[in-house]
Scaffold this active site. Structure first.
Site, short mmCIF file in Angstrom:
data_model
loop_
_atom_site.label_atom_id
_atom_site.label_comp_id
_atom_site.label_asym_id
_atom_site.label_seq_id
_atom_site.Cartn_x
_atom_site.Cartn_y
_atom_site.Cartn_z
CG ASN A 4 9.53 3.54 -3.04
OD1 ASN A 4 8.99 2.95 -2.13
ND2 ASN A 4 8.84 4.20 -3.97
CD GLU A 5 5.85 1.41 -5.05
OE1 GLU A 5 5.51 2.19 -5.96
OE2 GLU A 5 5.08 1.07 -4.13
#
Length: 499
Positions: free
Chosen positions: A157-158
């Site tokens: 995630n990110e």
């Protein structure tokens, strides 16, 4: 000006808006109030998949090292099974995000959020690959290969943000992606794997990601990114204020992967926007308002032309990234508050769930659709630009094709500053941090959209409708043909009060 709506469709309303919704972290689904919220969302909206953080974090207890004649690891799926079972019971599938790092496998101690998800690379990529394979093999054994093939697997995630990946180290993320993607395919070549789940402002990652997976023949079945449109944060105790850029900014972000990947080997892959909202903060009051719904209406109406899915972050305020919420309405991401009260944006989604698939017209303040049986459904909204108040009043004038009927009936649901708005009612009550039972009842009542009924004569297979829109209003107008079955002996003028 009157919008003359054609009788023939000009497009199709895809299901991209309901393909996925966010849930915070997976562990929250063990809580009763969170599962109640999901049950309501599924009854009234019906999302197809759900994505959350923390599938492999310590609070899920999957990765369990132990000592017995040396180091060993057991993969424990007790909580994971309960979460996934609950999803499937409510008719929704998991969109698996692989992260964060179990502490027993982490190379460092950097964490994110109140619940301390570890965001460092694995100390052993061999052990990480074993964890990925072992977890997915268990899911295939429990739910069947045909089922799990429908669950996309997103890697991390990110990673472009130092908060979510130590040093935002691109080379290290590409290594993680390569090892993880091959581990997924080791379980079954048909499982879907993708990434890189970029945050806004990281489009410079697309070219090296595409080059890396192409040159090294790394599997990738879809690409993913996130979209938010808020400006600099202005922090106050237990809250954040931000201006918003115009709604078109979100649509531009939805279209970014295909723009940046054009001409690469990834150009034609599905695009999943695995998080989006106005603000990226879970304590921004805009999320609780009618303004948020009016702002997002054109995004939901048009996003399916740009992405295969776009996942609202999140369906419930049962969410703890910044700690336990300090007030009933606290600017949380959720469509539903704690205690399951719908916010205006919830109703926007519920309205979309009642639209037809055929698109007859689309404009800056409307989307006109038709169902397969010929019924019309109109979504209309008061346009906003991201920062200003918005107009106090606006009238949408429609000339609609209704076919060979003498009359039509209209059924209208309305959410605005004053109607179907829990935030306005909560403010009038003095913004109680923990509403009493009576106050909760009042807030539930206030959150119900206003409803209006009417009927209109048609002419030459068409009807004209005026749809007045108040400040920050989102409205749904359903148009049904009237087949008059009134017996000839009925006379309403003989009812006292109706002469």
């Amino acid at each position: 000006m009157t919008v003359v709506v054609p009788a023939e469709p000009v497009g199709v309303l895809t299901g991209a808006w309901r393909e996925c919704v966010g849930t915070g972290r997976m562990n929250l689904s063990l809580r009763h109030d969170h599962r109640e919220a999901l049950a309501r969302v599924q009854r009234e909206i019906g999302f197809r998949s759900v994505r959350g953080h923390g599938m492999l974090s310590d609070d899920m207890g999957v990765h369990r090292p132990y000592e017995r004649d040396g180091r060993h690891v057991r993969h424990v799926t007790t909580y994971l099974d309960q979460v996934v079972d609950g999803y499937l019971e409510h008719g929704i599938r998991p969109f698996l995000e692989l992260g964060f790092m179990p502490s027993g496998l982490a190379s460092g101690d950097q964490t994110v959020f109140w619940w301390r998800g570890n965001v460092t690379p694995p100390s052993s990529y061999t052990e990480w690959a074993d964890l990925v394979r072992g977890t997915l093999r268990h899911l295939v054994d429990r739910y069947g290969l045909e089922e799990v093939r429908r669950w996309p697997v997103e890697v991390w995630n990110e990673p472009n943000l130092v908060h979510f990946w130590e040093h935002a180290d691109q080379a290290e993320y590409l290594r993680l992606y390569e090892v993880t993607a091959h581990a997924v395919k080791d379980v079954d070549a048909s499982l879907q794997v993708g990434g890189p789940a970029l945050s806004p402002g990281a489009d410079e990652w697309w070219e090296p990601f595409a080059a890396f997976v192409t040159e090294r023949d790394v599997p990738v079945d879809f690409v993913s990114r996130h979209a938010y449109s808020s400006g600099p944060a202005q922090h106050v105790p237990f809250g954040t204020y931000q201006d918003l850029r115009p709604p078109q900014e979100l649509l531009d972000q939805f279209g970014a992967p295909r723009r940046h990947l054009a001409g690469t080997a990834l150009a034609d892959l599905p695009v999943h926007i695995t998080e989006f909202n106005t603000s990226y903060r879970p304590d921004n009051p805009v999320h609780d308002t009618a303004y948020n719904a009016a702002y997002l209406a054109p995004v939901l109406a048009g996003g399916g032309d740009l992405a295969d899915s776009f996942s609202y972050w999140t369906f419930s305020d049962v969410f703890e990234e910044e700690g336990v919420p300090a007030a009933f309405l606290h600017g949380g991401f959720g469509l539903l508050t704690h205690r399951g009260v719908p916010k205006p944006t919830y109703h926007l989604y519920a309205f979309l769930a009642r639209l037809g698939e055929q698109v007859l017209a689309r404009g800056e303040d409307h989307l006109v659709t038709r169902h397969a049986d010929g019924r019309l459904a109109v979504l209309a909204w008061q346009p906003v630009d991201g920062a200003a108040r918005g107009d106090e009043r606006r009238t949408l004038r429609l000339d609609l094709p209704v076919g060979d009927v003498a009359r039509i009936s209209t059924h209208r649901r309305r959410v605005s500053e004053d109607d179907g708005n829990v935030w306005t009612a909560w403010c009038h009550l003095g913004r109680p941090a923990s509403p009493s039972a009576r106050q909760l009842d009042l807030l539930h009542e206030a959150s119900v959209p206003a409803v209006e009924h009417g009927s209109h004569a048609t002419a030459d297979g068409r009807v004209r409708l005026d749809v007045p829109l108040s400040r920050h209003e989102v409205t749904l107008v359903e148009v049904d043909p009237v087949r008059d079955e009134t017996p000839d002996w009925l006379d309403d003028t003989r009812i006292p009060g109706y002469r």
